[in-house]
Design an enzyme around this catalytic site. Structure first.
Site, PDB file in Angstrom:
ATOM      1  N   HIS A  10     -16.428 -12.774 -13.047  1.00  0.00           N
ATOM      2  CA  HIS A  10     -17.362 -11.724 -12.629  1.00  0.00           C
ATOM      3  C   HIS A  10     -18.000 -11.031 -13.829  1.00  0.00           C
ATOM      4  O   HIS A  10     -17.461 -11.036 -14.942  1.00  0.00           O
ATOM      5  CB  HIS A  10     -16.645 -10.689 -11.756  1.00  0.00           C
ATOM      6  CG  HIS A  10     -15.605  -9.893 -12.493  1.00  0.00           C
ATOM      7  ND1 HIS A  10     -15.913  -8.853 -13.333  1.00  0.00           N
ATOM      8  CD2 HIS A  10     -14.254  -9.992 -12.499  1.00  0.00           C
ATOM      9  CE1 HIS A  10     -14.818  -8.331 -13.837  1.00  0.00           C
ATOM     10  NE2 HIS A  10     -13.783  -9.023 -13.350  1.00  0.00           N
ATOM     11  N   TRP A  15     -15.015  -0.298 -15.390  1.00  0.00           N
ATOM     12  CA  TRP A  15     -13.799   0.026 -16.132  1.00  0.00           C
ATOM     13  C   TRP A  15     -13.687  -0.765 -17.430  1.00  0.00           C
ATOM     14  O   TRP A  15     -12.969  -0.351 -18.339  1.00  0.00           O
ATOM     15  CB  TRP A  15     -12.564  -0.166 -15.256  1.00  0.00           C
ATOM     16  CG  TRP A  15     -12.303   1.025 -14.383  1.00  0.00           C
ATOM     17  CD1 TRP A  15     -13.192   1.996 -14.038  1.00  0.00           C
ATOM     18  CD2 TRP A  15     -11.062   1.369 -13.735  1.00  0.00           C
ATOM     19  NE1 TRP A  15     -12.602   2.912 -13.210  1.00  0.00           N
ATOM     20  CE2 TRP A  15     -11.289   2.552 -13.017  1.00  0.00           C
ATOM     21  CE3 TRP A  15      -9.813   0.778 -13.687  1.00  0.00           C
ATOM     22  CZ2 TRP A  15     -10.300   3.164 -12.260  1.00  0.00           C
ATOM     23  CZ3 TRP A  15      -8.811   1.377 -12.935  1.00  0.00           C
ATOM     24  CH2 TRP A  15      -9.052   2.560 -12.237  1.00  0.00           C
ATOM     25  N   GLY A  23      -6.933  -4.629 -13.136  1.00  0.00           N
ATOM     26  CA  GLY A  23      -6.071  -5.354 -12.207  1.00  0.00           C
ATOM     27  C   GLY A  23      -6.650  -5.419 -10.804  1.00  0.00           C
ATOM     28  O   GLY A  23      -7.790  -5.813 -10.600  1.00  0.00           O
ATOM     29  N   ARG A  61     -16.064  -6.482  -7.474  1.00  0.00           N
ATOM     30  CA  ARG A  61     -16.770  -6.933  -8.676  1.00  0.00           C
ATOM     31  C   ARG A  61     -16.986  -8.447  -8.658  1.00  0.00           C
ATOM     32  O   ARG A  61     -18.003  -8.930  -9.157  1.00  0.00           O
ATOM     33  CB  ARG A  61     -16.033  -6.485  -9.940  1.00  0.00           C
ATOM     34  CG  ARG A  61     -14.576  -6.915 -10.074  1.00  0.00           C
ATOM     35  CD  ARG A  61     -13.932  -6.116 -11.212  1.00  0.00           C
ATOM     36  NE  ARG A  61     -12.565  -6.527 -11.537  1.00  0.00           N
ATOM     37  CZ  ARG A  61     -11.477  -6.071 -10.923  1.00  0.00           C
ATOM     38  NH1 ARG A  61     -11.589  -5.216  -9.913  1.00  0.00           N
ATOM     39  NH2 ARG A  61     -10.273  -6.460 -11.313  1.00  0.00           N
ATOM     40  N   GLU A  88      -7.634 -10.549  -9.580  1.00  0.00           N
ATOM     41  CA  GLU A  88      -7.198 -10.418 -10.969  1.00  0.00           C
ATOM     42  C   GLU A  88      -5.678 -10.304 -11.040  1.00  0.00           C
ATOM     43  O   GLU A  88      -5.029  -9.961 -10.038  1.00  0.00           O
ATOM     44  CB  GLU A  88      -7.864  -9.181 -11.601  1.00  0.00           C
ATOM     45  CG  GLU A  88      -7.476  -8.867 -13.036  1.00  0.00           C
ATOM     46  CD  GLU A  88      -7.783  -9.986 -14.014  1.00  0.00           C
ATOM     47  OE1 GLU A  88      -7.069 -11.020 -13.961  1.00  0.00           O
ATOM     48  OE2 GLU A  88      -8.712  -9.839 -14.833  1.00  0.00           O
ATOM     49  N   ARG A  89      -5.119 -10.595 -12.170  1.00  0.00           N
ATOM     50  CA  ARG A  89      -3.694 -10.344 -12.397  1.00  0.00           C
ATOM     51  C   ARG A  89      -3.390  -8.873 -12.117  1.00  0.00           C
ATOM     52  O   ARG A  89      -4.158  -7.986 -12.488  1.00  0.00           O
ATOM     53  CB  ARG A  89      -3.357 -10.675 -13.853  1.00  0.00           C
ATOM     54  CG  ARG A  89      -1.959 -10.273 -14.293  1.00  0.00           C
ATOM     55  CD  ARG A  89      -1.833 -10.473 -15.788  1.00  0.00           C
ATOM     56  NE  ARG A  89      -0.601  -9.882 -16.284  1.00  0.00           N
ATOM     57  CZ  ARG A  89      -0.337  -9.677 -17.574  1.00  0.00           C
ATOM     58  NH1 ARG A  89      -1.246  -9.998 -18.488  1.00  0.00           N
ATOM     59  NH2 ARG A  89       0.799  -9.137 -17.952  1.00  0.00           N
ATOM     60  N   HIS A 183     -11.760 -13.816 -11.558  1.00  0.00           N
ATOM     61  CA  HIS A 183     -11.432 -12.851 -12.610  1.00  0.00           C
ATOM     62  C   HIS A 183     -10.864 -13.559 -13.833  1.00  0.00           C
ATOM     63  O   HIS A 183     -10.461 -14.726 -13.764  1.00  0.00           O
ATOM     64  CB  HIS A 183     -10.426 -11.838 -12.068  1.00  0.00           C
ATOM     65  CG  HIS A 183     -10.900 -11.158 -10.827  1.00  0.00           C
ATOM     66  ND1 HIS A 183     -11.482  -9.910 -10.826  1.00  0.00           N
ATOM     67  CD2 HIS A 183     -10.907 -11.566  -9.527  1.00  0.00           C
ATOM     68  CE1 HIS A 183     -11.823  -9.572  -9.600  1.00  0.00           C
ATOM     69  NE2 HIS A 183     -11.480 -10.575  -8.786  1.00  0.00           N
ATOM     70  N   ASN A 185      -8.048 -13.522 -15.461  1.00  0.00           N
ATOM     71  CA  ASN A 185      -6.720 -14.122 -15.436  1.00  0.00           C
ATOM     72  C   ASN A 185      -6.525 -15.133 -14.318  1.00  0.00           C
ATOM     73  O   ASN A 185      -5.842 -16.144 -14.510  1.00  0.00           O
ATOM     74  CB  ASN A 185      -5.653 -13.032 -15.363  1.00  0.00           C
ATOM     75  CG  ASN A 185      -5.467 -12.348 -16.705  1.00  0.00           C
ATOM     76  OD1 ASN A 185      -5.003 -12.955 -17.656  1.00  0.00           O
ATOM     77  ND2 ASN A 185      -5.859 -11.085 -16.782  1.00  0.00           N
TER      78      ASN A 185
END
Length: 249
Positions: A10, A15, A23, A61, A88-89, A183, A185
């Site tokens: 993404h 942030w 996360g 996102r 995400e992780r 994401h 991760n």
């Protein structure tokens, strides 16, 4: 022959700009992130790569990046599947914290271990923490025992693999070209699996935001080759920007 696989991280999030651990927190794209998403769609269009089906996470996102890309490609009609397995992780108790302040409090070495080691997870969220995913309605249909309170990259890979085997791989084998917008991760986990990258090496891999990574696969879904789409200098600059962000304290 199987279809092609397109992986896209993404675009830049709000942030990312504020240097916060994100996360599973549902943060939207920045203006720059929206521009990156548009460029990713144009790169695929210009390369003549047409996705037949798309997968994304349940975080906005990634979803918004996919929307923008499909709009640019005039393919908003293709099937889209959203899955928490592509999130995400999960950064546990670090989510929402400033990365520099966390490093000052716990030490840069400890924070680097939490962020970049393959199999060491950050401190978990307490089960009654309002940030815990069990309180989020988007995970109401997920077995609570599967919802993480923290994750390492190894945990993230274990989460992604069932979706790969059950949904993504069958689409590829059917001949469909598959677009996965997720994401840093969750995509690193997928790349590790595809390219069989050793644990000690995957921790150094950075995937740039908003740059399509195209895989050509054989009949066993093993990579014949992969490449980032776009101007090589722009791709290198995007990769360097992500590296700086990763190393930022």
């Amino acid at each position: 022959m199987p279809g092609r696989l397109i992986l896209v991280r993404h675009g830049q999030s709000a942030w990312n700009l504020e240097n916060l651990f994100t996360g599973w927190t549902d943060v939207d794209l920045s203006d720059a992130g929206r521009a990156e998403a548009g460029q990713a769609g144009r790169e695929l269009l210009g390369a003549g790569v047409a996705a037949h089906v798309a997968f994304t996470s349940v975080l906005k996102r990634a979803i918004r990046t996919l929307w923008i890309m499909l709009d640019e490609m005039d393919r908003m009609w293709i099937p889209v599947e959203r899955s928490w397995r592509l999130n995400e992780r999960h950064y546990g108790a670090l989510q929402g914290l400033n990365k520099a302040e966390t490093a000052a409090r716990h030490g840069e070495d400890q924070v680097k271990i939490w962020r970049r080691s393959y199999d060491i997870a950050p401190p978990p969220l307490a089960s009654d923490d309002p940030r815990h995913p069990r309180f989020d309605p988007r995970y109401a249909g997920v077995d609570p025992r599967e919802l993480p309170s923290t994750e390492s990259l190894a945990d993230t890979l274990s989460r992604v693999l069932p979706l790969w085997h059950a949904r993504i791989a069958p689409e590829l084998r059917s001949g469909a070209s598959v677009l996965v917008v997720a994401h840093g991760n969750s995509l690193r986990a997928m790349v590790k699996m595809l390219d069989r990258i050793p644990e000690r090496e995957i921790v150094e891999l950075n995937i740039p935001t908003g740059v399509p990574l195209l895989y050509e696969l054989d009949a066993e879904l093993k990579p014949l080759g992969s490449r980032y789409l776009g101007d090589p200098q722009a791709v290198a600059a995007a990769a360097e920007a992500v590296k700086r962000q990763t190393e930022k304290r």
